[in-house]
Structures are given as structure tokens and as C-alpha cells.
Scaffold this motif. Structure first.
Motif, PDB file in Angstrom:
ATOM      1  N   ARG A  76     -23.894  52.097 -12.872  1.00  0.00           N
ATOM      2  CA  ARG A  76     -24.633  52.227 -11.613  1.00  0.00           C
ATOM      3  C   ARG A  76     -26.084  51.829 -11.766  1.00  0.00           C
ATOM      4  O   ARG A  76     -26.964  52.623 -11.541  1.00  0.00           O
ATOM      5  N   LEU A  81     -30.428  42.785  -4.617  1.00  0.00           N
ATOM      6  CA  LEU A  81     -29.454  42.018  -3.852  1.00  0.00           C
ATOM      7  C   LEU A  81     -30.086  40.986  -2.942  1.00  0.00           C
ATOM      8  O   LEU A  81     -29.478  39.974  -2.646  1.00  0.00           O
ATOM      9  N   LEU A 330     -22.318  40.383   4.063  1.00  0.00           N
ATOM     10  CA  LEU A 330     -22.716  41.627   3.424  1.00  0.00           C
ATOM     11  C   LEU A 330     -21.635  42.086   2.461  1.00  0.00           C
ATOM     12  O   LEU A 330     -21.917  42.572   1.369  1.00  0.00           O
ATOM     13  N   ALA A 331     -20.380  41.897   2.863  1.00  0.00           N
ATOM     14  CA  ALA A 331     -19.285  42.384   2.029  1.00  0.00           C
ATOM     15  C   ALA A 331     -19.205  41.634   0.708  1.00  0.00           C
ATOM     16  O   ALA A 331     -18.710  42.167  -0.282  1.00  0.00           O
ATOM     17  N   ARG A 332     -19.711  40.391   0.675  1.00  0.00           N
ATOM     18  CA  ARG A 332     -19.670  39.641  -0.589  1.00  0.00           C
ATOM     19  C   ARG A 332     -20.469  40.321  -1.674  1.00  0.00           C
ATOM     20  O   ARG A 332     -20.202  40.130  -2.857  1.00  0.00           O
ATOM     21  N   TYR A 334     -20.811  43.647  -1.948  1.00  0.00           N
ATOM     22  CA  TYR A 334     -20.419  45.021  -2.210  1.00  0.00           C
ATOM     23  C   TYR A 334     -19.832  45.221  -3.594  1.00  0.00           C
ATOM     24  O   TYR A 334     -19.900  46.311  -4.146  1.00  0.00           O
ATOM     25  N   HIS A 335     -19.268  44.159  -4.185  1.00  0.00           N
ATOM     26  CA  HIS A 335     -18.663  44.408  -5.496  1.00  0.00           C
ATOM     27  C   HIS A 335     -19.734  44.640  -6.564  1.00  0.00           C
ATOM     28  O   HIS A 335     -19.436  45.203  -7.613  1.00  0.00           O
ATOM     29  N   LEU A 337     -22.145  46.654  -5.980  1.00  0.00           N
ATOM     30  CA  LEU A 337     -22.481  48.060  -5.802  1.00  0.00           C
ATOM     31  C   LEU A 337     -21.368  48.969  -6.296  1.00  0.00           C
ATOM     32  O   LEU A 337     -21.604  50.105  -6.647  1.00  0.00           O
ATOM     33  N   PHE A 338     -20.143  48.462  -6.287  1.00  0.00           N
ATOM     34  CA  PHE A 338     -19.004  49.261  -6.719  1.00  0.00           C
ATOM     35  C   PHE A 338     -18.276  48.517  -7.826  1.00  0.00           C
ATOM     36  O   PHE A 338     -17.174  48.027  -7.632  1.00  0.00           O
ATOM     37  N   ILE A 340     -16.040  47.668 -11.174  1.00  0.00           N
ATOM     38  CA  ILE A 340     -14.910  48.366 -11.803  1.00  0.00           C
ATOM     39  C   ILE A 340     -15.176  48.481 -13.299  1.00  0.00           C
ATOM     40  O   ILE A 340     -15.850  47.648 -13.892  1.00  0.00           O
ATOM     41  N   SER A 400     -13.423  37.610 -10.922  1.00  0.00           N
ATOM     42  CA  SER A 400     -13.263  37.092  -9.565  1.00  0.00           C
ATOM     43  C   SER A 400     -12.816  38.145  -8.576  1.00  0.00           C
ATOM     44  O   SER A 400     -13.332  38.223  -7.477  1.00  0.00           O
ATOM     45  N   LEU A 401     -11.845  38.969  -8.958  1.00  0.00           N
ATOM     46  CA  LEU A 401     -11.211  39.843  -7.970  1.00  0.00           C
ATOM     47  C   LEU A 401     -12.012  41.130  -7.734  1.00  0.00           C
ATOM     48  O   LEU A 401     -12.120  41.587  -6.601  1.00  0.00           O
ATOM     49  N   HIS A 402     -12.550  41.724  -8.791  1.00  0.00           N
ATOM     50  CA  HIS A 402     -13.340  42.962  -8.709  1.00  0.00           C
ATOM     51  C   HIS A 402     -12.582  44.153  -8.137  1.00  0.00           C
ATOM     52  O   HIS A 402     -13.183  45.083  -7.607  1.00  0.00           O
ATOM     53  N   ASN A 403     -11.236  44.093  -8.160  1.00  0.00           N
ATOM     54  CA  ASN A 403     -10.435  45.272  -7.780  1.00  0.00           C
ATOM     55  C   ASN A 403      -9.470  45.497  -8.905  1.00  0.00           C
ATOM     56  O   ASN A 403      -8.891  44.544  -9.418  1.00  0.00           O
TER      57      ASN A 403
ATOM     58  N   TYR B 160     -11.801  48.922   2.846  1.00  0.00           N
ATOM     59  CA  TYR B 160     -12.543  47.749   3.318  1.00  0.00           C
ATOM     60  C   TYR B 160     -13.112  46.920   2.175  1.00  0.00           C
ATOM     61  O   TYR B 160     -12.923  45.710   2.117  1.00  0.00           O
ATOM     62  N   VAL B 161     -13.800  47.575   1.228  1.00  0.00           N
ATOM     63  CA  VAL B 161     -14.442  46.823   0.151  1.00  0.00           C
ATOM     64  C   VAL B 161     -13.401  46.104  -0.694  1.00  0.00           C
ATOM     65  O   VAL B 161     -13.557  44.933  -1.036  1.00  0.00           O
ATOM     66  N   MET B 164     -11.941  43.123   1.211  1.00  0.00           N
ATOM     67  CA  MET B 164     -12.870  41.991   1.293  1.00  0.00           C
ATOM     68  C   MET B 164     -12.993  41.291  -0.055  1.00  0.00           C
ATOM     69  O   MET B 164     -13.050  40.066  -0.128  1.00  0.00           O
ATOM     70  N   ASN B 165     -13.024  42.055  -1.169  1.00  0.00           N
ATOM     71  CA  ASN B 165     -13.044  41.425  -2.489  1.00  0.00           C
ATOM     72  C   ASN B 165     -11.848  40.516  -2.671  1.00  0.00           C
ATOM     73  O   ASN B 165     -11.961  39.396  -3.164  1.00  0.00           O
ATOM     74  N   PHE B 168     -12.179  37.289  -0.583  1.00  0.00           N
ATOM     75  CA  PHE B 168     -13.088  36.285  -1.133  1.00  0.00           C
ATOM     76  C   PHE B 168     -12.477  35.616  -2.350  1.00  0.00           C
ATOM     77  O   PHE B 168     -12.666  34.421  -2.577  1.00  0.00           O
ATOM     78  N   SER B 169     -11.735  36.391  -3.142  1.00  0.00           N
ATOM     79  CA  SER B 169     -11.098  35.793  -4.307  1.00  0.00           C
ATOM     80  C   SER B 169     -10.014  34.812  -3.870  1.00  0.00           C
ATOM     81  O   SER B 169      -9.851  33.739  -4.464  1.00  0.00           O
ATOM     82  N   LEU B 259     -27.338  47.713   1.150  1.00  0.00           N
ATOM     83  CA  LEU B 259     -26.759  46.954   2.261  1.00  0.00           C
ATOM     84  C   LEU B 259     -25.915  47.801   3.201  1.00  0.00           C
ATOM     85  O   LEU B 259     -24.946  47.325   3.776  1.00  0.00           O
ATOM     86  N   LYS B 289     -22.204  58.365  -5.088  1.00  0.00           N
ATOM     87  CA  LYS B 289     -21.597  57.256  -4.358  1.00  0.00           C
ATOM     88  C   LYS B 289     -20.338  56.852  -5.107  1.00  0.00           C
ATOM     89  O   LYS B 289     -20.396  56.290  -6.165  1.00  0.00           O
ATOM     90  N   ARG B 291     -16.449  55.004  -5.579  1.00  0.00           N
ATOM     91  CA  ARG B 291     -15.893  53.678  -5.325  1.00  0.00           C
ATOM     92  C   ARG B 291     -15.413  53.576  -3.895  1.00  0.00           C
ATOM     93  O   ARG B 291     -15.654  52.633  -3.202  1.00  0.00           O
TER      94      ARG B 291
END
Lengths: 421, 296
Positions: A76, A81, A330-332, A334-335, A337-338, A340, A400-403, B160-161, B164-165, B168-169, B259, B289, B291
Motif C-alpha cells: 500500500r 497517479l 479512472l478505472a484503468r 484502480y489496479h 490502488l488495489f 494483488i 496484465s490482468l491484475h486479478n 467493478y474493479v 474493469m481490469n 482492459f486486459s 481517484l 481500504k 481490495r
């Protein structure tokens, strides 16, 4: 910081000169093999058959080292940004040297184009400007703006090199421009320095202190050798200094500056920025667009405050100055900020454990983990959901994926691991 | 012979990954029954496999508690299970689906009332993208992949996050995401997914004729889409919702640190805790905060 890099480049240059004199009768194709002998790195296995060079394990171990160094501190860390970045390109005589093929400036231009595209992909709300140093004078090639095409087109037209390079003039110019931006933006400079000297009109240490007071983070990528003044500049302002060994290394170094850097605490003034979320204009509506100053049909965006038409997002409304974005922009970010957590390595002995037979396949791509393809016998496991993944999925997920597919595919993760055990 | 396979590989070979919504909460209140829906989908999958000999179909079930691979036409396991009443492909798919549903129900836990009963769409989307990376790695000759989402469950804002990830991928890998929404309201996530990745989004008006919608719109391979007219997306709403009230807003205020979107001017950001207008004296206190941001 690559301390060894400078020494190696200097040594290499000298060796080449000697070899040219001694081995003047070598053909050009032979000369390329004097340093690189890829056949010597082949190995044989027990039965005498050639073992293919396992690039994958090397690539993966390099990747994991890099990942560990990036996330060794807590995940964190606040990142800057909204960035205002100036790229300073040194167009002095040294940039026309041909140790990078075809010339340093050609390599720089090619990779700066890729960098600008990647930068806007990862930081859609940020702006970039280009400054060039030529004949000892720094001049602004493009102003801070958010459209990649305008920067790239302007850069490709002006690539002639001559004269000396001046670090102080460039920093003074950039300092003047960056003082005008709003306080919530992060100020950054990336210098692509090919020269080995700098011709300054005054005291460069003062300029460095001025940059430090203005909270500008300066980073340098050198193409020649390591210089003390660049190292000092980066240390004082909190940036990174690296020297490129060859073209692919240069590409790696410059693309490292695309993701947002950690923000220095005192620099970041948090502020609420007013932004508009325009809707797409109806198909068939005719209006005069504010960027091209001509009538256009449909397919544009209407500023919510002044109803002027803009062609693309993100942009600043030309009439009222409101920043216009859409929620995916904005969502681009977010990864960042969060993030993995990096996955842990699993040794092959654990993989063969009969209890773990249920997870024979990589959770993401269903590839068999014990396959001959994965001769290194490595798999990785997510520390949260305890699912196994293959090396390629690990790289894809983190870059790339960040999930994590495992964490997202189980609503009650603790129950899932209880069932597995 | 090296040349023979390349002749077989025409432009229209596709790999379709179907994300099937098996959310119990949605199907129990839907106008069409799950078995009717499934029979139409099975016919559609068979049709795709017959369109081209080299086509591949992969089915991932999106449940309420879990997601898993149900069917992969590239595996040879389907051959031996032929029983007289239905083709081997369908019976293996149905068997695995049944096992998945039983397991999914076993994973249920008590939950507080009032939560939106959304399926784990982000999980199955991430799994399908990992599968596609494997296809891309397999060499120069590979089918063109695309994703087809058959979703009816409402959107879960906590995803949502992650969604969206994934979008984009997919955009980066040039994988279109088609979506067929069979629920009651509109799904903003599916519309955005299809718009950003260049796929087709459609909400059929009559679910009894679902097979016809699937065949005419979603069976088209990527090469043919350049000359076949497919429904265009109209009115994709890209406005954001404010974090405080969840209303869609035209103009808002964005925290420069995290943001987050607010509709009114505030003194402090509720997500990252930054105080506006002051220089920060410490690294953002993001320990609270998580995930899945609770209120987004």
C-alpha cells in the motif's frame, strides 16, 4: 543504479578498437560472433541428447526478482497517479554515435514513441511534454498535453543532432514550466542523456537544489557511461538513475517509468479536482467540434458544463477548461490502488504430493502442471486462495490482468480451502 | 506436411469461451426455465462446432459461490460417454454441470439479507483470459478467440474493479467480449465490456427464441464481422457513479490521491483519508481500504 554498466561499456569500446586493428581481416559476419557464442551455452542431458535452452525458467526467475524488489515494501504505497512528465531528449553530437544501431537517437526515438503510448495507456489522466537539448540550448518541442499522436509526430520531425548538451539549461526550462501546473499533480522529468559532459552557464548544484525545492522528481537514463552529476541529481530529487547496456536493456529501463512511481509524502497535496463525465452525442447530431473547428456529425462528446463538443476523451474542454474523462479512464488506474499479492513458489516435490493431486492443473488455464513443458517443475500458489498456477499465468496475472482468478472465483474463500484440505 | 495444416486454417476458425450464468438466485426467479435455456445453448454450441472443423468451444460456469471449467471441446474425454439418447458432447457437459452445481450449492453460507445476488462474473472472466493466453502461446496457428457471456444476474458493484481490469486486459490482447443479457434490467458492466473490447452486446426481447438470437448474432466469427451487420451498441453510459450516494453524475470531484468520485465538495476523502488542501504528513493510511471496497 547499474554501477557495473558504465565500466563495461567503456571496456567494451576499447576492446573493439583493438580487435579492429588486430583482426582487420575478419569479415563483418565473423565480427558479430567474437563476443557472442550462443553455441557454447548448450547443454547435454544424461543420454547425450541436446537439452533445449530453457529460456522460460530464466525469464520467470528474472521476472520474479523484479516483482519482489518492486513489492518488497508494503503493497500500500501511495502512487502518484496524476503525473506531469517532461521527457528531455539530448540531441547533442553524442546522440548521433552509432554504438546503438543504427544510431543512438534512432533507438531513442523508437522507444520514446513506445513509451509515450504505454504511458498514456497506464496513466490516462496524465500529461507529457517533450524538451530537447541541442547546441547547448534547451527548447520545448511540445507543451504538456494528453494526446499521444501530437507528441510522437512532433518528435519524429526533429531528430537532427549537433553541438553540446546542457543539463542546467534543460532543468531550468523544465522547472519554469512545471511550476505552472496545479499542486495535486506529480512533477516528473525523464532525461535521456547520451552525452558525457554538460556545458552549463552557471552553478548546476543551485539548479538541482531549485528542482528539489520545486518537488520535481528527476530520473535519468544514460546511454554512454555513468556520470556523477546525473547520479547526484537523481539522489537529490528522489528519482532513479540507470545506464543502458544495449537496445533491449534501454527498452526495459524506459518502460519501467510507465507505471506510476511511489509518491513522496510531502510532495502530494491532496485535492479535489472537478471533472466532467460527458455523454456520447446522439447519432446524427451535427455540431461544430471545438478541437478541429469544423462541423461534424454525431460520435462526439458533449461537455456537461458548457455543452461544447469534443472529439475524444480524455481531454480538457477548450471552451470552459473542465477536464473531461470517462469512467474507464479512472478505472484503468484502480489496479495501482488495489494491487494483488505476488504468488509464492511451489517446489516440484510438493506438487507430486498425492494429497495435492486434486490440483493437477493450473487453475487459470487448465494446463497440466506436471507436464514435460514445465520441466523446471515450478508452479506458484496464491497466498490467499491457495490455488496453483503455472508460470505463464503468473506472469500474465501480475503484468496484465491484475486479478487473481482463484480469489475472484470463490465467494467464501476460507470454505474452499477447508474443502481442499 | 507443413503446408497442409496451414491450408486448413482459414480466417474464420474461432475459439469461443462461453461463460454460462448458473446463479441459483437468478434462475429461480426467471421467466424461462434453466432446462429450456440450456437446451438452446447446447444446440448453439453444437452449431458452432459444425461451422468449421477446427472450431473450439470452452464452457465455464459462473455460479454464485464458485466458477469452474465445464467443457472443453479440445479434450478427447468426450468420446467414450456416448449414450443412445444424446450426443457425447452434451452428456459430458451435462454431467460436469451437475457436479458443479452440487458443489456450488455445498459452498453456500448464511448471508445477511439485502445483498445483491450477483454471480462471480469477474472470476470466470479472469479464468477465460488465462485460457486464452495459453492459446496464444501455443504457436502461430491458433483459432481466433472470443468470449461470449450469457448472463442474467444483476451487476455486483463489489466486482467493478476486477471486471474493469479484465476488460482492459482483453482489450490489450484484442479479445472481443460478446454479451447476451437475459435478465430483467440492463447490465452496465456487460455493455461497457462489449463496447470497450469491440464485441457485440444484445438483450433479446423474447427468450423463447434465444437460439435464433444466438445463431444470427453471436455465431459470427471475427473475420466475418467486417462484412456482416450486427446490432450496434447505442447509448453506452460511461458516466460515473459517485461513491457517496451511488447516483450517476455528470460532473463530480475526484480525489487526486485515490481517484474516488464525489458529487459534492468535501473536506476529507472517505476512501483514502486524505485531507484536501493540505500537504500530507504520512503515507496514505490505506490499511482500512480493502481490495473489495465495501461501499463501491
Amino acid at each position: 543504479m547499474n554501477n557495473g554498466a558504465g565500466k563495461r561499456i567503456n571496456g567494451g569500446v576499447e576492446e573493439d578498437d583493438e580487435e579492429d586493428d588486430v583482426n582487420g581481416d575478419l569479415d563483418a559476419w565473423e565480427r558479430t560472433y567474437t563476443d557472442e557464442r550462443s553455441w557454447e551455452s548448450l547443454q547435454e542431458d544424461e543420454s547425450g541428447m541436446l537439452r533445449p535452452i530453457d529460456n522460460q525458467a530464466l525469464y520467470h526467475s528474472q521476472y520474479r526478482r523484479r516483482l519482489r524488489s518492486l513489492s518488497s515494501t508494503a503493497a500500500r504505497i501511495q502512487k502518484g497517479l496524476i503525473r506531469y512528465l517532461y521527457i528531455v531528449i539530448d540531441l547533442s553530437k553524442a546522440a548521433s554515435e552509432m554504438d546503438f544501431r543504427p544510431s543512438r537517437i534512432a533507438v531513442i526515438a523508437k522507444h520514446v514513441e513506445a513509451f509515450i503510448r504505454e504511458f498514456f495507456y497506464q496513466n490516462p489522466l496524465s500529461q507529457v511534454g517533450i524538451v530537447t537539448i541541442k547546441d547547448g540550448v534547451a527548447s520545448c518541442l511540445t507543451d504538456l498535453g494528453g494526446s499521444p499522436e501530437s507528441h510522437i509526430n512532433a518528435l519524429m520531425k526533429k531528430l537532427e543532432c549537433s553541438g553540446d548538451s546542457s543539463l542546467q539549461n534543460a532543468l531550468d526550462l523544465v522547472d519554469g514550466y512545471l511550476n505552472q501546473i496545479p499542486s495535486y499533480g506529480h512533477r516528473e522529468v525523464l532525461l535521456l542523456y547520451s552525452a558525457l559532459s554538460t556545458c552549463d552557464p552557471g552553478d548546476i548544484m543551485e539548479t538541482i537544489q531549485k528542482c528539489r525545492k520545486s518537488k520535481i522528481r528527476c530520473s535519468v537514463i544514460g546511454l554512454a557511461a555513468e556520470m556523477f552529476i546525473c547520479k547526484h541529481l537523481c539522489q537529490e530529487t528522489g528519482g532513479t538513475y540507470s545506464v543502458a547496456l544495449d537496445e533491449s536493456h534501454f527498452k526495459e529501463l524506459i518502460l519501467e517509468h510507465a507505471p506510476p512511481p511511489p509518491a513522496i509524502a510531502e510532495f502530494a497535496v491532496a485535492n479535489l479536482i472537478k471533472m466532467g463525465f460527458p455523454q456520447r452525442a446522439a447519432e446524427g447530431s451535427i455540431s461544430i467540434c471545438s478541437c478541429h473547428k469544423e462541423a461534424k456529425v454525431g460520435a462526439g462528446y458533449t461537455c456537461p458544463r458548457c455543452k461544447a463538443r469534443a472529439c475524444e476523451l480524455p481531454t480538457e474542454c477548450r471552451v470552459c477548461g473542465l477536464t473531461l474523462v470517462s469512467s474507464p479512464h479512472l478505472a484503468r488506474s484502480y489496479h495501482h490502488l488495489f494491487p494483488i499479492a505476488p504468488f509464492d513458489e511451489v517446489s516440484s516435490s510438493r506438487l507430486n504430493d498425492p494429497i495435492r493431486k486434486q490440483q493437477r492443473n493450473c487453475f487459470g488455464c487448465q494446463q497440466n502442471l506436471l507436464d514435460s513443458v514445465n520441466k523446471a517443475g515450478l508452479a506458484v500458489v496464491c497466498p490467499k486462495c491457495k490455488r496453483y498456477f503455472c508460470l505463464d499465468c503468473d506472469i500474465y496475472i501480475h503484468e496484465s490482468l491484475h486479478n487473481c482468478p482463484g480469489c475472484d472465483s470463490f465467494r467464501h474463500s476460507k470454505a474452499a480451502t477447508a474443502n481442499e484440505d | 506436411m507443413a503446408s497442409a495444416p496451414s491450408k486448413l486454417y482459414a480466417d474464420d476458425v474461432s475459439l469461443v469461451v462461453v461463460l454460462l450464468d448458473t446463479n441459483l438466485f437468478f434462475w429461480s426467479s426467471s421467466s424461462v426455465s434453466f432446462s429450456q435455456f440450456l437446451s438452446q445453448v447446447l444446440a448453439f454450441l453444437n452449431a458452432i462446432l459444425t461451422l468449421n472443423q477446427l472450431n473450439q468451444v470452452v464452457v465455464i460456469a459462473t455460479g454464485y459461490n464458485s466458477c469452474d471449467y465445464i467443457f472443453d471441446s479440445a479434450l478427447d474425454l468426450n468420446r467414450g460417454i456416448e449414450n443412445g439418447r444424446m450426443p457425447a458432447m452434451s452428456s459430458s457437459l451435462l454431467q460436469k454441470l451437475e457436479k458443479f452445481l452440487i458443489k456450488d450449492e455445498q459452498l453456500s453460507k448464511e448471508e445477511p439479507e439485502g445483498r445483491i445476488k450477483s454471480s462471480l462474473f469477474s472470476g470466470s472472466l479472469s479464468m477465460s483470459l488465462c485460457y486464452m493466453q495459453r492459446v496464444f502461446r501455443s504457436g502461430a496457428l491458433h483459432p481466433h478467440p472470443r468470449i461470449l457471456c450469457l448472463q442474467g444476474s444483476p451487476d455486483g458493484p463489489e466486482q467493478y474493479v476486477a471486471i474493469m481490469n479484465a476488460i482492459f486486459s482483453a482489450q490489450r490482447s484484442k479479445v472481443p467480449i460478446d454479451s447476451c443479457y437475459i435478465g430483467a434490467q440492463n447490465s452496465a458492466f456487460l455493455q461497457q465490456a462489449s463496447y470497450i473490447t469491440g464485441g457485440v452486446h444484445h438483450k433479446p426481447q423474447n427468450l423463447d427464441g434465444l437460439f435464433q438470437y444466438l445463431m444470427t448474432i453471436f455465431a459470427t466469427d471475427l473475420h466475418s464481422r467486417s462484412f456482416i451487420h450486427l446490432p450496434k451498441s447505442v447509448g453506452v453510459d460511461f458516466r460515473a457513479s459517485c461513491f457517496c450516494h451511488k447516483n450517476t453524475i455528470d460532473m463530480g470531484y475526484i480525489c487526486s490521491v485515490c481517484l474516488s468520485i464525489f458529487c459534492k465538495h468535501q473536506k476529507k476523502c472517505s476512501t483514502c483519508g486524505s485531507v484536501f488542501g493540505q500537504a500530507q504528513s504520512e503515507v496514505a493510511s490505506a490499511s482500512d481500504k480493502k481490495r473489495k471496497t465495501p461501499e463501491t
